[in-house]
Write a protein that holds these residues in place. Sequence first.
Motif, PDB file in Angstrom:
ATOM      1  N   MET A 119       0.839  -1.164   0.000  1.00  0.00           N
ATOM      2  CA  MET A 119       0.000   0.000   0.000  1.00  0.00           C
ATOM      3  C   MET A 119       0.894   1.240   0.000  1.00  0.00           C
ATOM      4  N   GLY A 120       0.557   2.213  -0.812  1.00  0.00           N
ATOM      5  CA  GLY A 120       1.350   3.429  -0.932  1.00  0.00           C
ATOM      6  C   GLY A 120       1.190   4.344   0.263  1.00  0.00           C
ATOM      7  N   ASP A 121       2.002   5.413   0.268  1.00  0.00           N
ATOM      8  CA  ASP A 121       1.964   6.369   1.367  1.00  0.00           C
ATOM      9  C   ASP A 121       0.595   7.022   1.509  1.00  0.00           C
ATOM     10  N   LYS A 122      -0.055   7.333   0.384  1.00  0.00           N
ATOM     11  CA  LYS A 122      -1.380   7.944   0.446  1.00  0.00           C
ATOM     12  C   LYS A 122      -2.369   6.994   1.118  1.00  0.00           C
ATOM     13  N   GLY A 123      -2.302   5.715   0.765  1.00  0.00           N
ATOM     14  CA  GLY A 123      -3.186   4.731   1.380  1.00  0.00           C
ATOM     15  C   GLY A 123      -2.929   4.592   2.871  1.00  0.00           C
ATOM     16  N   ARG A 124      -1.659   4.592   3.260  1.00  0.00           N
ATOM     17  CA  ARG A 124      -1.308   4.505   4.692  1.00  0.00           C
ATOM     18  C   ARG A 124      -1.828   5.729   5.433  1.00  0.00           C
ATOM     19  N   PHE A 125      -1.650   6.912   4.826  1.00  0.00           N
ATOM     20  CA  PHE A 125      -2.136   8.118   5.483  1.00  0.00           C
ATOM     21  C   PHE A 125      -3.654   8.085   5.594  1.00  0.00           C
ATOM     22  N   ASP A 126      -4.332   7.670   4.531  1.00  0.00           N
ATOM     23  CA  ASP A 126      -5.797   7.602   4.556  1.00  0.00           C
ATOM     24  C   ASP A 126      -6.291   6.681   5.669  1.00  0.00           C
ATOM     25  N   GLU A 127      -5.636   5.538   5.841  1.00  0.00           N
ATOM     26  CA  GLU A 127      -6.029   4.613   6.917  1.00  0.00           C
ATOM     27  C   GLU A 127      -5.783   5.232   8.290  1.00  0.00           C
ATOM     28  N   TRP A 128      -4.609   5.843   8.445  1.00  0.00           N
ATOM     29  CA  TRP A 128      -4.282   6.503   9.714  1.00  0.00           C
ATOM     30  C   TRP A 128      -5.288   7.614  10.001  1.00  0.00           C
ATOM     31  N   GLU A 129      -5.581   8.413   8.975  1.00  0.00           N
ATOM     32  CA  GLU A 129      -6.521   9.513   9.146  1.00  0.00           C
ATOM     33  C   GLU A 129      -7.908   9.000   9.529  1.00  0.00           C
ATOM     34  N   ALA A 130      -8.363   7.932   8.896  1.00  0.00           N
ATOM     35  CA  ALA A 130      -9.695   7.388   9.208  1.00  0.00           C
ATOM     36  C   ALA A 130      -9.769   6.943  10.668  1.00  0.00           C
ATOM     37  N   ARG A 131      -8.725   6.257  11.147  1.00  0.00           N
ATOM     38  CA  ARG A 131      -8.697   5.818  12.559  1.00  0.00           C
ATOM     39  C   ARG A 131      -8.646   7.024  13.497  1.00  0.00           C
ATOM     40  N   LEU A 184       3.520  11.326   7.431  1.00  0.00           N
ATOM     41  CA  LEU A 184       3.149  10.286   8.398  1.00  0.00           C
ATOM     42  C   LEU A 184       4.372   9.483   8.835  1.00  0.00           C
ATOM     43  N   HIS A 185       5.252   9.123   7.895  1.00  0.00           N
ATOM     44  CA  HIS A 185       6.475   8.383   8.257  1.00  0.00           C
ATOM     45  C   HIS A 185       7.331   9.193   9.223  1.00  0.00           C
ATOM     46  N   ALA A 186       7.492  10.484   8.936  1.00  0.00           N
ATOM     47  CA  ALA A 186       8.294  11.344   9.804  1.00  0.00           C
ATOM     48  C   ALA A 186       7.686  11.394  11.205  1.00  0.00           C
TER      49      ALA A 186
END
Length: 185
Positions: free
Chosen positions: A1-13, A175-177
């Motif tokens: 999953m790309g960075d955008k997908g990871r951020f979207d999941e983090w943001e949703a939670r 998000l990684h940072a």
Amino acid sequence: MGDKGRFDEWEARLWERLAGLLPTTEDAGSFRDSREIGEQEAGIWFLLERLTALELPVDETTAAEIEVLAEHWGERASVHHRIDACARDRDRAASVRLVPDSEAVPGDARAAGITAGPVARMTVVPWIECTHCPSVLSRAHAEDAPGLPGYLAARYLVSRPDRDVPDIYATTDLLHAFESVLTCG
């Protein structure tokens, strides 16, 4: 999953957790709806207005998460004072905290150990620090005009006690940072 997908999941939670801070189902629903219709900026403003108006406490880590969310949506500078005004829950242990404004002194990237490349000419502003070690996430700003740092960060830097040069992250890697400071690297 790309960075955008990871951020979207983090943001949703995160969005769901933040909705849980609001005391009424109506407020929580309004906050959730803003994300559903793509009005995240309005949702962030609504959340902060309710948190401050009702004096609802947030812990230091949550305040930093809200600030990261606002940074992603280009609202950090506009809402920083509201985040700073939120009552703090001092009973919950925090893994990170926002660097106090009095300590967030802009500096030269060369002083941070970056001597080459475009980042070396940027202004670095300490932003979020680990509460367990001296790791710090900073925003690096290119100049919009001579001597004036840009409004939005151009890069993110994470300095660590065991490294002479900070790790450099692209704006798409916010998000990684943040996670690297959140988890002490």
